[in-house]
Scaffold this motif. Structure first.
Motif, short mmCIF file in Angstrom:
data_model
loop_
_atom_site.label_atom_id
_atom_site.label_comp_id
_atom_site.label_asym_id
_atom_site.label_seq_id
_atom_site.Cartn_x
_atom_site.Cartn_y
_atom_site.Cartn_z
N PRO A 181 0.83 -1.20 0.00
CA PRO A 181 0.00 0.00 0.00
C PRO A 181 0.87 1.26 0.00
CG PRO A 181 -0.01 -1.03 2.17
CD PRO A 181 0.67 -1.99 1.23
N ILE A 182 0.35 2.31 -0.60
CA ILE A 182 1.09 3.57 -0.72
C ILE A 182 1.12 4.29 0.62
CG2 ILE A 182 1.07 5.85 -1.84
CD1 ILE A 182 -0.29 4.38 -4.25
N LYS A 183 2.26 4.91 0.91
CA LYS A 183 2.43 5.64 2.17
C LYS A 183 1.28 6.64 2.37
CE LYS A 183 5.67 8.80 4.48
NZ LYS A 183 4.80 9.98 4.55
N GLY A 184 0.64 6.54 3.54
CA GLY A 184 -0.45 7.45 3.88
C GLY A 184 -1.82 7.01 3.44
N ASP A 185 -1.91 5.93 2.66
CA ASP A 185 -3.19 5.52 2.08
C ASP A 185 -3.93 4.55 3.00
OD1 ASP A 185 -5.30 5.21 0.37
OD2 ASP A 185 -4.13 4.42 -1.30
N LEU A 186 -4.61 5.10 3.99
CA LEU A 186 -5.36 4.29 4.95
C LEU A 186 -6.42 3.43 4.28
CD1 LEU A 186 -5.94 6.89 7.84
CD2 LEU A 186 -4.21 5.08 7.75
N LYS A 187 -7.06 3.98 3.25
CA LYS A 187 -8.14 3.27 2.58
C LYS A 187 -7.67 1.94 1.98
CE LYS A 187 -11.60 5.30 0.60
NZ LYS A 187 -12.56 6.04 -0.25
N TYR A 188 -6.41 1.90 1.58
CA TYR A 188 -5.90 0.69 0.94
C TYR A 188 -4.82 -0.01 1.77
CZ TYR A 188 -8.70 1.69 -3.13
OH TYR A 188 -9.78 1.88 -3.97
N GLY A 189 -4.86 0.19 3.08
CA GLY A 189 -4.09 -0.67 3.95
C GLY A 189 -2.82 -0.14 4.57
N PHE A 190 -2.47 1.14 4.32
CA PHE A 190 -1.29 1.66 5.01
C PHE A 190 -1.67 1.92 6.46
CE2 PHE A 190 2.32 4.39 6.01
CZ PHE A 190 3.35 3.71 5.35
N ASP A 191 -0.68 1.79 7.37
CA ASP A 191 -1.02 1.79 8.79
C ASP A 191 -1.21 3.17 9.43
OD1 ASP A 191 1.63 2.51 8.67
OD2 ASP A 191 2.38 0.89 9.94
N ARG A 192 -0.78 4.23 8.77
CA ARG A 192 -1.01 5.57 9.34
C ARG A 192 -1.09 6.60 8.22
NH1 ARG A 192 4.24 4.21 10.08
NH2 ARG A 192 5.86 5.69 9.50
N SER A 193 -1.74 7.70 8.52
CA SER A 193 -1.94 8.74 7.51
C SER A 193 -0.74 9.68 7.45
CB SER A 193 -3.21 9.54 7.82
OG SER A 193 -3.09 10.17 9.09
N ASN A 194 -0.61 10.38 6.33
CA ASN A 194 0.35 11.48 6.24
C ASN A 194 -0.21 12.69 6.97
OD1 ASN A 194 2.06 9.91 4.69
ND2 ASN A 194 1.36 10.75 2.73
N LYS A 195 0.66 13.56 7.45
CA LYS A 195 0.21 14.71 8.25
C LYS A 195 -0.76 15.61 7.51
CE LYS A 195 4.28 14.96 11.27
NZ LYS A 195 5.45 15.78 11.67
#
Length: 234
Positions: A181-195
């Motif tokens: 999953p792409i950094k920051g992409d909560l919708k597709y499985g990344f564990d935390r959002s970008n600021k």
């Protein structure tokens, strides 16, 4: 040139290329390309206001939307300034004659250094999300992309991606399906959002034949002003 730059700054626009028929801007994270149910001012209206101001147009400004980017992504968006150019640009994109290149930051190690991903994507309008399947299912659309790992950072991998198809959330869904999953992409499985609520997916370059001049145009969008993106260029 300086006046045009100052004007674009006043509209918080980064204009990459402009002539009589087209305008290309570097979209910020959070901007929507066209109006939606949120009622937020879309990028298309901001560009219209910029054109009206720059050329002292008193009436309605024509602007055609050629393609879109997801709200949390950044990078190149191409608009048509004339009704002559729009159908020609639409035809270019429909016939896959426009070369789009994206950069994405992912945390997990991709399965291969370079690969072609083929899936069938099905969109769920209720949660605005696409699911990638290995085999065709009812109401699914074939999705193909090519990726290569071009840099290993301390905690992330930088991927370069070329699309063969343009499906809903295609890059996000397909990379997630291979465990990246792409950094920051909560919708597709990344564990935390970008600021800034962005995702680290950037439409970096676009190459196409000009719809009127018939010459090759290649535009490139500077990366977001972020320490991790900057590390990609070191």
């Amino acid at each position: 040139m300086q006046k045009s730059k100052a004007l674009s700054n006043s509209y918080n626009l980064q204009v990459i290329y402009e002539d009589n028929h087209i305008i290309v801007v570097n979209k910020r994270a959070g901007d929507i390309v066209q109006g939606d149910k949120t009622g937020d001012q879309p990028l298309s209206e901001i560009v219209k206001a910029y054109i009206a101001d720059k050329y002292n147009k008193s009436g309605n400004v024509y602007l055609g939307v050629v393609h879109r980017l997801d709200r949390p992504t950044t990078g190149i968006v191409l608009f048509s300034k004339t009704s002559k150019a729009l159908p020609r640009l639409n035809k270019l994109f429909a016939e896959k004659k426009a070369q789009k290149t994206y950069w994405a930051l992912v945390k997990n190690t991709p399965p291969k250094q370079k690969d072609t991903l083929t899936h069938w994507l099905k969109k769920n309008p209720k949660n605005n999300k696409s699911t990638a399947y290995k085999k065709e299912i009812p109401q699914s659309k074939k999705a193909i992309l090519h990726y290569s790992v071009i840099k290993k950072l301390d905690n992330f991998y930088l991927l370069e991606i070329q699309l063969e198809t343009g499906r809903h959330h295609q890059i996000r869904s397909q990379l997630s399906s291979i465990g990246c999953p792409i950094k920051g992409d909560l919708k597709y499985g990344f564990d935390r959002s970008n600021k800034d609520a962005s995702i680290s997916l950037h439409a970096k370059s676009l190459e196409f034949i000009h719809p009127v001049k018939k010459e090759l145009i290649r535009v490139e969008a500077p990366l977001p002003n972020d320490s991790i993106w900057k590390a990609c260029l070191d």
